[in-house]
Design a protein around this motif. Sequence first.
Motif, PDB file in Angstrom:
ATOM      1  N   PHE A 255      -9.233  -3.743   5.177  1.00 31.77           N
ATOM      2  CA  PHE A 255     -10.430  -2.925   5.016  1.00 31.77           C
ATOM      3  C   PHE A 255     -11.693  -3.701   5.365  1.00 31.77           C
ATOM      4  O   PHE A 255     -12.649  -3.129   5.898  1.00 31.77           O
TER       5      PHE A 255
ATOM      6  N   ARG B 208      -8.137   7.818   2.924  1.00 36.38           N
ATOM      7  CA  ARG B 208      -6.908   7.080   3.209  1.00 36.38           C
ATOM      8  C   ARG B 208      -5.977   7.974   4.030  1.00 36.38           C
ATOM      9  O   ARG B 208      -4.949   8.439   3.545  1.00 36.38           O
TER      10      ARG B 208
ATOM     11  N   MET C  84     -13.491   0.667  -2.865  1.00 35.61           N
ATOM     12  CA  MET C  84     -13.623   1.427  -1.622  1.00 35.61           C
ATOM     13  C   MET C  84     -15.053   1.926  -1.437  1.00 35.61           C
ATOM     14  O   MET C  84     -15.470   2.242  -0.325  1.00 35.61           O
TER      15      MET C  84
ATOM     16  N   GLU D 108     -11.015   8.829  -2.050  1.00 36.06           N
ATOM     17  CA  GLU D 108     -11.233   7.805  -1.018  1.00 36.06           C
ATOM     18  C   GLU D 108     -10.493   8.175   0.261  1.00 36.06           C
ATOM     19  O   GLU D 108      -9.419   8.799   0.227  1.00 36.06           O
TER      20      GLU D 108
ATOM     21  N   ARG E 126     -11.713  -7.590  -6.859  1.00 31.89           N
ATOM     22  CA  ARG E 126     -11.374  -6.832  -5.664  1.00 31.89           C
ATOM     23  C   ARG E 126     -12.490  -5.856  -5.328  1.00 31.89           C
ATOM     24  O   ARG E 126     -13.043  -5.215  -6.217  1.00 31.89           O
TER      25      ARG E 126
ATOM     26  N   GLY F  21      -1.329   4.757  -3.552  1.00 29.00           N
ATOM     27  CA  GLY F  21      -2.529   4.571  -2.744  1.00 29.00           C
ATOM     28  C   GLY F  21      -3.560   3.656  -3.377  1.00 29.00           C
ATOM     29  O   GLY F  21      -4.546   3.295  -2.733  1.00 29.00           O
ATOM     30  N   ARG F  22      -3.363   3.265  -4.610  1.00 31.62           N
ATOM     31  CA  ARG F  22      -4.359   2.423  -5.285  1.00 31.62           C
ATOM     32  C   ARG F  22      -4.308   0.974  -4.810  1.00 31.62           C
ATOM     33  O   ARG F  22      -5.314   0.251  -4.894  1.00 31.62           O
TER      34      ARG F  22
ATOM     35  N   MET G 140       0.817  -1.214   0.000  1.00 33.92           N
ATOM     36  CA  MET G 140       0.000   0.000   0.000  1.00 33.92           C
ATOM     37  C   MET G 140       0.852   1.266   0.000  1.00 33.92           C
ATOM     38  O   MET G 140       0.380   2.351  -0.356  1.00 33.92           O
TER      39      MET G 140
ATOM     40  N   ARG H 116      -4.566  -1.801  -2.125  1.00 33.69           N
ATOM     41  CA  ARG H 116      -5.275  -1.899  -0.841  1.00 33.69           C
ATOM     42  C   ARG H 116      -5.290  -3.346  -0.384  1.00 33.69           C
ATOM     43  O   ARG H 116      -5.599  -4.245  -1.176  1.00 33.69           O
ATOM     44  N   ASN H 117      -4.973  -3.564   0.869  1.00 31.17           N
ATOM     45  CA  ASN H 117      -5.059  -4.909   1.431  1.00 31.17           C
ATOM     46  C   ASN H 117      -6.502  -5.145   1.874  1.00 31.17           C
ATOM     47  O   ASN H 117      -6.971  -4.547   2.841  1.00 31.17           O
ATOM     48  N   GLN H 118      -7.191  -6.034   1.172  1.00 31.16           N
ATOM     49  CA  GLN H 118      -8.623  -6.195   1.419  1.00 31.16           C
ATOM     50  C   GLN H 118      -8.918  -6.732   2.809  1.00 31.16           C
ATOM     51  O   GLN H 118      -9.935  -6.379   3.418  1.00 31.16           O
TER      52      GLN H 118
END
Length: 261
Positions: free
Chosen positions: A108, A251, A186, A249, A183, A100-101, A78, A103-105
């Motif tokens: 979240f 972040r 957000m 988003e 995926r 920033g694109r 990330m 993302r660890n799912q």
Amino acid sequence: MKVTLCAGLLGCLLSAVAVPAAHADAALDALVAAYPDFIAGYDAKDLVLKSGKHIPLSNGIADKTPEQRIEHADILDMFAMPYTLGADYKQPATPADDPGRARNQALFDAMYGDCTKGQVKLKTIQWLPALNGGSLRVAAANGVAEQLEVVSRDLQALPSKFHVYLKPSAGTYNCRPIAGTSRMSMHAYAAAIDINVKFTDYWRWGGAKKETDKVSYKNRIPMEIVEVFEKHGFIWGGKWYHYDTMHFEYRPEIIALAKKS
């Protein structure tokens, strides 16, 4: 809780990502500070949540391509690409330029919930109330709703020439995956907002279909709008090679780290 990352294991972890050791420590500190309700700290190999859940800092995949970093993002991925605040950012030139694109799912999901199971807690806010912008459903967790209300207040105070970009909003909460992937978006966590689609440019609309396709960058969103969102913890999809210029988003970890750079 924080345990200093040991040099040997850290070197092993960082072999899979382009994150210098000092940057990794600062990034993880920013992540812990950004989500105090959910993250307890980190140790030599895991991010530790207050629920007791451990999420590996690295998934051990070495020499990831930009596409793999997006598709199989671990915690350190990330932060592989630095995000630049304000108007000083350079137009993204390569597929790796997606700050920033990634993302660890698992993270979240743990913080906001799985929307397919009805776990995402929502709060209704008024968007640009002085301009009759309507209402939006956004995440109740992590202060997303409160920060977006402040964004709304500051945006409607901008000169009127900017208001056309902001309403109608193209939406916040939407329980869906990202287009062309499995995926979760957000938007599935209600932690993102799209502004007026009429002025939007999106990388897939230019003919590109795959992450590896060449993309021609376009943008029509004024930086004055972007800077308001960034001030309150939101990153902008217009700073990605795979650009999505209506997309913002929440972040705060990315914004906090950018301020230190």
